[in-house]
Scaffold this motif. Structure first.
Motif, PDB file in Angstrom:
ATOM      1  N   PRO B  84     -23.070 -10.421 -47.294  1.00 17.36           N
ATOM      2  CA  PRO B  84     -23.113 -11.474 -48.244  1.00 17.36           C
ATOM      3  C   PRO B  84     -24.506 -12.542 -47.125  1.00 17.36           C
ATOM      4  CG  PRO B  84     -21.690 -12.483 -47.407  1.00 17.36           C
ATOM      5  CD  PRO B  84     -21.739 -10.339 -46.875  1.00 17.36           C
ATOM      6  N   LEU B 109     -18.436 -10.582 -49.385  1.00 15.90           N
ATOM      7  CA  LEU B 109     -17.978 -12.195 -49.884  1.00 15.90           C
ATOM      8  C   LEU B 109     -16.192 -12.360 -50.409  1.00 15.90           C
ATOM      9  CD1 LEU B 109     -19.078 -14.635 -49.007  1.00 15.90           C
ATOM     10  CD2 LEU B 109     -19.840 -15.142 -51.385  1.00 15.90           C
ATOM     11  N   VAL B 226     -18.243 -19.947 -45.903  1.00 17.52           N
ATOM     12  CA  VAL B 226     -16.555 -19.464 -46.419  1.00 17.52           C
ATOM     13  C   VAL B 226     -15.465 -19.359 -46.121  1.00 17.52           C
ATOM     14  CG1 VAL B 226     -15.789 -17.404 -46.780  1.00 17.52           C
ATOM     15  CG2 VAL B 226     -18.875 -17.736 -46.851  1.00 17.52           C
TER      16      VAL B 226
END
Lengths: 242, 310
Positions: B84, B109, B226
């Protein structure tokens, strides 16, 4: 305060060096021959994610991924026609395998691809030297369109030479000719078109080729009345400006 | 008796602080090394799947198993996968990509957002094996850092990479990434990429401890962001911790083991935690374990002296 200015300066310097490296890489090898569908260099450089799926889907092992240290932008696919040319698969598996579209998915007819353009070294081409060869012409997959054999006067006798000529409107740059060329170093080679191809310019007209458009385009224009237009030819000499 | 009680230090929970001792038996050692072994297996298997598909034509259900590399690949001939961060850089060049790679990036992701962001770093990334070796050697050699670097430098490099991608029109980090170089050359044939890997190894060993992964790598920084929302976290069982500090000694990101914060929320909440589990296996009190972010802190059994008054 000082520290944040120092940090910003360091980041800016780093960013400039980084950009310079990228600039160098992007222009690392203007002579790299790309897979079909990589027409637009900037688009290809931006979109290629260097995954090698085109390389793996090539049934002839033509394509390679440039390892670091090679004179090709790192990790991008290319091929060396003299080693293994592109055999122009009708279903173009390499383009289908490309996940990002760096190889243009709108390419459906492999004969429309422009991987490069074959150019002939007429000083070392056997046919141009006066021997009968024509191997490139016979091997060319875009038969009789990309390479034609033409008569060429031979100065030492009445017999003509039969010489190959490449036509950029049909040559895909697959490199089968380069692979087949029997000279020690290939006398016909594939190079990116932008390295060898000129551009005539729109203002030239080939009158014997396209009469109708010429007569339309070159209708004498109405001469403007105003005198601020520079006088031409004899008028200039007669005005006493000298 | 009094002398003896002086030598036994007590933790804040009133229990004696015990250091971590490597078990003498092989089974005991294997238990300590279990997560390390799992991580190496996952790292090797990932590379092996790519290599086997590319070189030995591995198929499953008549489809190539895993075609491509860690930048972008196709699983079983139809599931796209993509990095990603690389796709984000390409997106910023303003060149329009095929939807396939965007979908692939979304899938990856989502997977890392569920598994813990920097799970990429310690469980998949092949560079981890190199930097772990540096750090293993360094624990045994008397080498001090040449200079200090702020751990947030990687966030600045991440921001720079996105800015340069937008300005220069090429994926800025992808074009120089030693990570991509390493797995690409492992799968597609060796070039000079090993020199970059050697550079990272020497940098981590002699210049700055955990230098690359812990301070500079923008891909790690990306997955750190993330991981800030990822549900799988290392849980912290407050009452059992004696603050012995064994976890911080082995942690590649020791700043995440902020015990004050961990005590408040009952877990290692920071996205910088790579979920490698080194801390879990060395903790003498079994205070740390894998769990979910949503788990309630008060669910843990409190010892008598810490019982909340009703």
């Amino acid at each position: 305060m000082t520290r944040s200015v120092q940090g910003a300066a360091l980041a800016a310097t780093g960013g400039l060096v980084w950009s310079y490296l990228l600039q160098q890489q992007a222009h690392a090898s203007p002579s790299a021959i790309r897979p079909p569908g990589a027409h637009d260099t900037d688009g290809f450089n931006a979109k290629c994610i260097k995954c090698g799926q085109c390389v793996r889907d090539c049934p002839y092992d033509t394509l390679k991924l440039a390892p670091a240290g090679e004179a090709v932008p790192i990790g991008t696919p290319y091929f060396t026609p003299r080693d293994v040319p592109c055999y122009m698969c009708e279903d173009i598996p390499c383009v289908k395998a490309c996940p990002t579209g760096a190889l243009d998915h709108s390419l459906e007819d492999i004969e429309e691809s422009r991987m490069g353009l074959a150019v002939i070294d007429v000083e070392n081409c056997l046919s141009w030297l006066g021997l009968r060869c024509e191997i490139c012409h016979r091997e060319c997959p875009v038969q009789n369109k990309a390479i034609t054999i033409e008569h060429h006067p031979r100065k030492i006798s009445k017999h003509a030479k039969f010489v190959p000529l490449v036509h950029s409107d049909a040559c895909t740059g697959c490199g089968v000719c380069e692979k087949a060329c029997p000279t020690d170093k290939a006398a016909i080679r594939v190079v990116p078109p932008e390295l060898v191809q000129g551009e005539v310019g729109e203002h030239y007209r080939l009158g014997w080729k396209d009469k109708s458009s010429i007569t339309q385009d070159f209708k004498p224009t109405q001469r403007p009345d105003s005198s601020d237009v520079a006088p031409t030819g004899l008028d200039y000499l007669n005005q006493g400006g000298l | 008796m009094a002398v003896e009680s002086d030598t036994v230090k007590l933790g804040p929970n009133g229990k004696p602080i015990r250091p971590f001792v490597m078990p003498a038996t092989l089974t005991g050692k294997l238990k300590v090394w279990r997560l390390l072994i799992y991580r190496r297996l996952v790292q090797f298997l990932t590379l092996l799947l790519f290599f086997g598909t590319a070189h030995w034509g591995w198929t499953l259900f008549n489809e190539p198993v895993l075609m491509g590399n860690l930048s972008s690949s196709t699983l079983l001939g139809f599931i796209p996968l993509a990095d990603p961060y690389a796709v984000l850089q390409i997106f910023l060049t303003k060149h329009v990509m095929e939807s396939e790679v965007v979908l692939g990036a979304g899938i990856v992701l989502l997977a890392y957002a569920l598994l813990g962001g920097r799970v990429w770093c310690s469980w998949v990334c092949p560079i981890n094996m190199v930097t772990d070796l540096s750090s293993w050697l360094r624990r045994r050699l008397p080498i001090s850092d040449v200079f200090r670097v702020n751990r947030n430098t990687r966030l600045i490099i991440l921001a720079l990479s996105l800015l340069i991608s937008a300005i220069m029109g090429v994926a800025a980090f992808e074009w120089i990434s030693p990570i991509s170089m390493f797995h690409r050359e492992l799968i597609f044939g060796l070039g000079m990429g090993w020199t970059a890997i050697l550079g990272i190894f020497l940098f981590d060993l002699f210049i700055l401890r955990h230098g690359w992964c812990g301070h500079l790598c923008p891909l790690g920084a990306f997955y750190g962001l993330v991981g800030a929302v990822a549900p799988i976290r290392v849980r912290f069982d407050v009452p059992t911790c004696t603050h012995c500090g064994e976890c911080a000694k082995v942690c590649p990101e020791p700043q995440v083991l902020n015990l004050k914060k961990a005590t408040e929320v009952g877990m290692i909440a920071s996205g910088d935690c790579t979920n490698c589990g080194r801390c879990i296996t060395v903790c003498p009190e079994d205070t740390l374990s894998f769990g979910l972010r949503t788990q309630n802190k008060t669910d843990v059994e409190l010892p008598l002296n810490l019982k909340i008054p009703s």
